[in-house]
Write a protein that holds these residues in place. Structure first.
Motif, PDB file in Angstrom:
ATOM      1  N   THR A 187     -34.311  32.319 -94.818  1.00  0.00           N
ATOM      2  CA  THR A 187     -35.347  33.305 -95.155  1.00  0.00           C
ATOM      3  C   THR A 187     -35.008  34.698 -94.645  1.00  0.00           C
ATOM      4  OG1 THR A 187     -36.656  32.944 -93.134  1.00  0.00           O
ATOM      5  CG2 THR A 187     -37.128  31.513 -95.041  1.00  0.00           C
ATOM      6  N   GLY A 188     -34.041  34.788 -93.725  1.00  0.00           N
ATOM      7  CA  GLY A 188     -33.685  36.070 -93.138  1.00  0.00           C
ATOM      8  C   GLY A 188     -34.497  36.435 -91.909  1.00  0.00           C
ATOM      9  N   ARG A 189     -35.404  35.596 -91.505  1.00  0.00           N
ATOM     10  CA  ARG A 189     -36.234  35.887 -90.335  1.00  0.00           C
ATOM     11  C   ARG A 189     -35.388  35.918 -89.069  1.00  0.00           C
ATOM     12  NH1 ARG A 189     -42.353  34.788 -91.361  1.00  0.00           N
ATOM     13  NH2 ARG A 189     -42.344  34.681 -93.645  1.00  0.00           N
ATOM     14  N   LYS A 190     -35.872  36.706 -88.114  1.00  0.00           N
ATOM     15  CA  LYS A 190     -35.136  36.897 -86.869  1.00  0.00           C
ATOM     16  C   LYS A 190     -35.956  36.382 -85.697  1.00  0.00           C
ATOM     17  CE  LYS A 190     -32.521  40.869 -88.576  1.00  0.00           C
ATOM     18  NZ  LYS A 190     -32.070  42.253 -88.292  1.00  0.00           N
ATOM     19  N   GLY A 191     -35.288  36.344 -84.529  1.00  0.00           N
ATOM     20  CA  GLY A 191     -35.973  35.908 -83.320  1.00  0.00           C
ATOM     21  C   GLY A 191     -36.181  34.412 -83.251  1.00  0.00           C
TER      22      GLY A 191
ATOM     23  N   GLU B  19     -25.270  32.864 -80.378  1.00  0.00           N
ATOM     24  CA  GLU B  19     -26.310  33.816 -80.768  1.00  0.00           C
ATOM     25  C   GLU B  19     -25.783  34.773 -81.816  1.00  0.00           C
ATOM     26  OE1 GLU B  19     -29.419  35.919 -77.927  1.00  0.00           O
ATOM     27  OE2 GLU B  19     -27.463  36.918 -77.819  1.00  0.00           O
ATOM     28  N   ASN B  20     -26.645  35.100 -82.782  1.00  0.00           N
ATOM     29  CA  ASN B  20     -26.373  36.227 -83.675  1.00  0.00           C
ATOM     30  C   ASN B  20     -27.664  37.026 -83.834  1.00  0.00           C
ATOM     31  OD1 ASN B  20     -27.924  34.842 -85.585  1.00  0.00           O
ATOM     32  ND2 ASN B  20     -26.152  34.141 -86.770  1.00  0.00           N
ATOM     33  N   ASP B  21     -27.716  37.931 -84.813  1.00  0.00           N
ATOM     34  CA  ASP B  21     -28.880  38.803 -84.906  1.00  0.00           C
ATOM     35  C   ASP B  21     -30.121  38.084 -85.427  1.00  0.00           C
ATOM     36  OD1 ASP B  21     -28.098  38.468 -87.521  1.00  0.00           O
ATOM     37  OD2 ASP B  21     -28.125  40.595 -88.044  1.00  0.00           O
ATOM     38  N   GLN B  22     -29.978  36.824 -85.825  1.00  0.00           N
ATOM     39  CA  GLN B  22     -31.119  36.054 -86.296  1.00  0.00           C
ATOM     40  C   GLN B  22     -31.605  35.011 -85.305  1.00  0.00           C
ATOM     41  OE1 GLN B  22     -29.835  34.900 -90.566  1.00  0.00           O
ATOM     42  NE2 GLN B  22     -32.067  34.729 -90.528  1.00  0.00           N
TER      43      GLN B  22
ATOM     44  N   LEU C  59     -35.168  21.964 -91.199  1.00  0.00           N
ATOM     45  CA  LEU C  59     -36.038  23.097 -90.866  1.00  0.00           C
ATOM     46  C   LEU C  59     -35.197  24.332 -90.520  1.00  0.00           C
ATOM     47  CD1 LEU C  59     -39.222  22.950 -88.622  1.00  0.00           C
ATOM     48  CD2 LEU C  59     -37.821  24.977 -88.804  1.00  0.00           C
ATOM     49  N   LEU C  60     -34.201  24.157 -89.658  1.00  0.00           N
ATOM     50  CA  LEU C  60     -33.399  25.299 -89.215  1.00  0.00           C
ATOM     51  C   LEU C  60     -32.697  25.991 -90.379  1.00  0.00           C
ATOM     52  CD1 LEU C  60     -32.172  26.992 -86.906  1.00  0.00           C
ATOM     53  CD2 LEU C  60     -30.307  25.324 -86.831  1.00  0.00           C
TER      54      LEU C  60
ATOM     55  N   ALA D 174     -39.081  34.769 -78.003  1.00  0.00           N
ATOM     56  CA  ALA D 174     -38.690  34.522 -79.391  1.00  0.00           C
ATOM     57  C   ALA D 174     -39.842  34.805 -80.344  1.00  0.00           C
ATOM     58  CB  ALA D 174     -38.243  33.070 -79.543  1.00  0.00           C
ATOM     59  N   GLN D 175     -39.501  34.907 -81.622  1.00  0.00           N
ATOM     60  CA  GLN D 175     -40.513  34.980 -82.663  1.00  0.00           C
ATOM     61  C   GLN D 175     -40.885  33.577 -83.150  1.00  0.00           C
ATOM     62  OE1 GLN D 175     -42.054  37.857 -83.817  1.00  0.00           O
ATOM     63  NE2 GLN D 175     -40.994  38.729 -82.036  1.00  0.00           N
TER      64      GLN D 175
END
Length: 493
Positions: free
Chosen positions: A329-333, A412-415, A322-323, A443-444
């Motif tokens: 996908t490029g999604r963040k949060g 942590e990174n920007d995603q 899953l991760l 989080a998102q």
């Protein structure tokens, strides 16, 4: 009163065995330590010990062992329990009024499919040989796979009624009260009803059918018939490839065994009328994200539930099926927890604030994905110890109110923000992430490696949740697993 504990939920398809070292890492308490290290910790053992002390009972401790769900238990670990327990039983058998056991009910060893049944049968033989007739009471997890020997060689079994297991300590208190009635002379008979149904963990939450309706009917019967001491609705544990695997029903009655059997037949009918809900269908990741995107604006994260890597069901907690695609996908949060001692060591060597390039997860076996490349900043390093925020949470039923993930790191990174642990720890309490400086509320998306046990902790903070069908040995699609011993059992509709 003789007291012992032996707790393990065994996933027989996992290749890594559960050794004596795994028990010693979680709970291996001998003699008086079996009392001192459990009193006040919110566990079922605490429920018995505290209530017994309030009643003025003298407790003779033996041994209390518990390990995180995992692969088959080694014979060495079983022998460690037996050697202590039966030595004390033989020594004290003339001095006891009863035996109280905190068990799981789904324990399998290298050489035995029914560890609890064999234990209870051996106890019965000792009592018979020594001419003693005293009650033997056992507390069971709701996910127990109950065998005929477990019923025939105990006086009364008392199981959790909630999933997540918020009532584990309360169940032990209830069992202790029933124990008092047995010692006062109440005579009971246990009636057992197996079923052919093996349901995945995602299908046996107590707030949803079929469990909700069956549990409700069982409570009604108990309320209407004063001769019924206890009805157990046993969801079973689907990942034990043993003949007794599956949903079962159990009744302790001071009255007619025939009437108790009719009650269990009624409850089996309730189960069958709601059976479809016990085999839920999960989303692909693409379907889950599309449904999330279609939601109206709101507060709180989207939970992406990954039951195939349900840590509380025994899997390694390092699945990446899953991760990896989610990050791709490029999604963040994104917030996730991955069990990965190797990556923790790399982070510790680099230090807080350092940039690291890791290959996260997917390191236990071929069933849970491949390592995911992740570059980011080390935000935190801790010893991994934390206190539970929900003192009666599902996790407390396993370990009490203090937990230890081993050395842990947050990268942590920007995603994504990822908590890396040394010892797999199921996501049953927000104290796990809050203690490490991670705020899933902000989080998102939160990846949750669970089936049902996360709900009390995570549902209150979530905007929505979606179950995602991924690779892993706690899959809800039971037909994927290579069962050999479930003749006549039903794995799906």
């Amino acid at each position: 009163m003789l007291f012992a504990g032996l707790y393990h939920e065994t996933h027989t398809f996992l290749s890594v065995p559960t050794t004596l070292a795994h028990f010693k890492a979680m709970a291996f308490n001998l003699g008086e330590d079996a009392i001192g290290r459990n009193l006040g910790n919110g566990s079922p053992s605490d429920g018995f010990l505290t209530t017994a002390r309030e009643k003025g009972w003298r407790i003779i401790p033996t041994i209390q062992m518990a390990a995180m769900p995992g692969g088959p238990v080694t014979d060495e670990a079983i022998a460690a329990f037996d050697n202590v327990f039966f030595n004390v039983l033989e020594r004290e058998v003339e001095n006891i009024d009863g035996i109280f056991l905190v068990l799981h009910g789904a324990m399998v060893s290298e050489s035995c499919d029914d560890v609890e049944g064999v234990l209870l049968k051996r106890i019965a033989k000792v009592l018979e040989r020594r001419g003693r007739d005293v009650p033997v009471v056992g507390v069971l997890d709701l996910h127990a796979n109950v065998s005929r020997d477990m019923v025939d060689f105990s006086t009364l079994l008392c199981a959790y009624r909630e999933n997540p297991h918020t009532d584990a300590r309360q169940t032990a208190v209830r069992a202790t009260e029933l124990f008092g009635r047995l010692m006062d002379g109440t005579r009971v008979r246990q009636v057992h009803r197996s079923t052919p149904y093996v349901l995945p963990p995602t299908g046996v939450g107590s707030m949803n059918d079929p469990m909700k309706s069956v549990l409700s009917a069982a409570r009604r019967i108990e309320a209407e018939d004063p001769e019924i001491l206890c009805i157990n609705v046993m969801a079973g544990y689907a990942y034990s490839d043993i003949p007794d695997c599956g949903f079962s029903l159990n009744c302790s009655t001071a009255g007619s065994a025939d009437q108790a059997a009719r009650y269990l037949d009624e409850l089996a009918g309730v189960l069958e009328s709601h059976l479809a809900a016990g085999y839920p269908k999960e989303n692909t990741l693409a379907e889950a994200l599309a449904k999330a995107d279609a939601l109206p604006p709101g507060r709180g994260p989207i939970l992406l539930i990954e039951p195939a890597d349900n840590i509380g069901g025994g899997t390694p907690g390092d699945a990446t099926d899953l991760l990896g695609p989610l990050v791709a996908t490029g999604r963040k949060g994104v917030v996730a927890v991955i069990n990965d001692p190797e990556s923790v060591r790399q982070c510790a060597a680099a230090g807080i604030g350092a940039q690291v390039s890791l290959r996260i997860g997917g390191k236990t076996d071929e069933h849970h994905g491949q390592p995911v490349a992740f570059s980011g900043t080390v935000r935190n390093l801790t010893d991994g110890r934390f206190e539970l925020e929900l003192k009666n949470s599902h996790l407390a039923s396993m370990i009490g109110t203090s937990a230890d993930m081993g050395p842990s790191a947050v990268v942590e990174n920007d995603q994504a923000t990822i908590l890396l642990t040394t010892m797999k720890t199921p996501p049953m309490d927000l104290g796990q992430v809050h203690s490490q400086g991670v705020r899933p509320e902000e989080a998102q998306y939160v990846v949750v490696k669970a089936a049902v046990s996360h709900k009390d902790a995570y549902d209150p903070i979530a905007r929505a949740s979606f179950y995602v069908d991924t690779a892993g040995l706690c899959t809800s699609n039971l037909n994927r697993l290579p069962y050999r011993k479930l003749a006549g059992k039903q794995l799906s509709l």
